[in-house]
Design an enzyme around this catalytic site. Structure first.
Site, PDB file in Angstrom:
ATOM      1  N   CYS A 104     -16.242 -35.182 -39.550  1.00 26.16           N
ATOM      2  CA  CYS A 104     -16.726 -36.272 -38.707  1.00 26.16           C
ATOM      3  C   CYS A 104     -17.895 -35.777 -37.864  1.00 26.16           C
ATOM      4  O   CYS A 104     -17.796 -34.750 -37.190  1.00 26.16           O
ATOM      5  CB  CYS A 104     -15.588 -36.756 -37.823  1.00 26.16           C
ATOM      6  N   GLU A 105     -19.016 -36.508 -37.883  1.00 26.56           N
ATOM      7  CA  GLU A 105     -20.186 -36.057 -37.144  1.00 26.56           C
ATOM      8  C   GLU A 105     -20.052 -36.258 -35.638  1.00 26.56           C
ATOM      9  O   GLU A 105     -20.846 -35.714 -34.870  1.00 26.56           O
ATOM     10  CB  GLU A 105     -21.446 -36.749 -37.644  1.00 26.56           C
ATOM     11  N   HIS A 106     -19.059 -37.030 -35.221  1.00 26.10           N
ATOM     12  CA  HIS A 106     -18.887 -37.280 -33.786  1.00 26.10           C
ATOM     13  C   HIS A 106     -18.088 -36.187 -33.091  1.00 26.10           C
ATOM     14  O   HIS A 106     -18.319 -35.901 -31.912  1.00 26.10           O
ATOM     15  CB  HIS A 106     -18.207 -38.632 -33.571  1.00 26.10           C
ATOM     16  N   HIS A 107     -17.127 -35.589 -33.799  1.00 28.46           N
ATOM     17  CA  HIS A 107     -16.267 -34.580 -33.176  1.00 28.46           C
ATOM     18  C   HIS A 107     -16.179 -33.285 -33.990  1.00 28.46           C
ATOM     19  O   HIS A 107     -15.508 -32.342 -33.583  1.00 28.46           O
ATOM     20  CB  HIS A 107     -14.845 -35.146 -32.979  1.00 28.46           C
ATOM     21  N   GLN A 145     -17.757 -42.157 -42.685  1.00 34.31           N
ATOM     22  CA  GLN A 145     -17.248 -42.520 -44.006  1.00 34.31           C
ATOM     23  C   GLN A 145     -18.107 -43.597 -44.668  1.00 34.31           C
ATOM     24  O   GLN A 145     -18.294 -43.586 -45.889  1.00 34.31           O
ATOM     25  CB  GLN A 145     -15.795 -42.977 -43.895  1.00 34.31           C
ATOM     26  N   HIS A 173      -8.780 -39.688 -40.708  1.00 41.05           N
ATOM     27  CA  HIS A 173      -9.729 -39.003 -39.831  1.00 41.05           C
ATOM     28  C   HIS A 173      -8.962 -38.281 -38.726  1.00 41.05           C
ATOM     29  O   HIS A 173      -8.243 -38.905 -37.944  1.00 41.05           O
ATOM     30  CB  HIS A 173     -10.685 -40.022 -39.210  1.00 41.05           C
ATOM     31  N   CYS A 175     -10.035 -37.106 -36.083  1.00 38.32           N
ATOM     32  CA  CYS A 175     -10.435 -37.517 -34.739  1.00 38.32           C
ATOM     33  C   CYS A 175      -9.594 -38.693 -34.250  1.00 38.32           C
ATOM     34  O   CYS A 175      -9.512 -38.947 -33.043  1.00 38.32           O
ATOM     35  CB  CYS A 175     -11.925 -37.867 -34.698  1.00 38.32           C
TER      36      CYS A 175
END
Length: 218
Positions: A104-107, A145, A173, A175
């Site tokens: 995941c690019e956010h976390h 995704q 996910h 996250c």
């Protein structure tokens, strides 16, 4: 239409140069700088990066992250290695249950799931194992995704110019599981449909029926 079960027999390899993926250049920071960044994070967490269990952690974290994002540095030309062939067929080719691991690019936490990929040839086919490798290459990047699903579909569409492409990705996910809303067992399904899969309801339904399963990640 039938489900593909084996590699196609090569007839004549495509002799034109395949389109290339954009790959990143040499990173603007050194590996040592990356290790120092991990060390800083450990200090910020209240840990002692010099204790026995953490001494080599910065090196291991950098090595792991480089592996998990190696898709940035892969070329589609090299990955395919010429495995696109002329074949006079227009029956659906489906590879399902391709294990997929991304981040995941956010976390920068894991995305774990599977991909189902189908296309309807229009004079060209691709080696089946290459479909899995395309999924892997895009998966080994920082992702969402929705974008991952579309990238897989657009890669096949660009390479083969088939009559249609369909991709479904199902994933959980971390996250959402390990932090934040903390909902173990939740999973996300995304799809990308091109050509006949988008325009013809019967073709789309055939694909969806072939990839249906109990709505729970096995």
């Amino acid at each position: 239409m039938t489900l593909a079960q084996s590699e196609p027999n090569p007839v004549n390899k495509i002799d034109h140069k395949l389109p290339s993926l954009t790959t990143t250049q040499q990173p603007p920071v050194s590996e040592e700088e990356m290790r120092q960044a991990v060390r800083t994070l450990l200090l910020g967490l209240g840990e002692d990066p010099d204790r026995e269990g953490l001494k080599d952690t910065p090196k291991r974290v950098v090595k792991a992250l480089k592996f998990l994002t190696s898709g940035y540095h892969q070329s589609l030309d090299e990955l395919l290695n010429g495995a696109v062939f002329h074949e006079n067929t227009d029956e659906m080719v489906l590879v399902r249950d391709i294990d997929l691991f991304s981040s995941c690019e956010h976390h920068i936490l894991p995305i774990l799931g599977r991909a189902h990929v189908a296309y309807i040839p229009d004079g060209k086919v691709i080696g089946l194992s290459k479909i899995a490798r395309i999924c892997e290459m895009y998966g080994r990047r920082l992702q969402v995704q929705e974008r991952l699903t579309a990238q897989i579909a657009d890669a096949l569409q660009g390479l083969l110019q088939p009559k249609g492409v369909a991709v479904v990705v199902e994933a959980t996910h971390m996250c959402m599981v390990m932090r934040g809303v903390q909902k173990p067992g939740s999973w996300t399904s995304t799809s990308a449909l091109r050509g006949e899969f988008a325009n013809d309801a019967k073709t789309r339904q055939e694909f969806m029926s072939l990839v249906q399963h109990n709505p729970r990640l096995r």
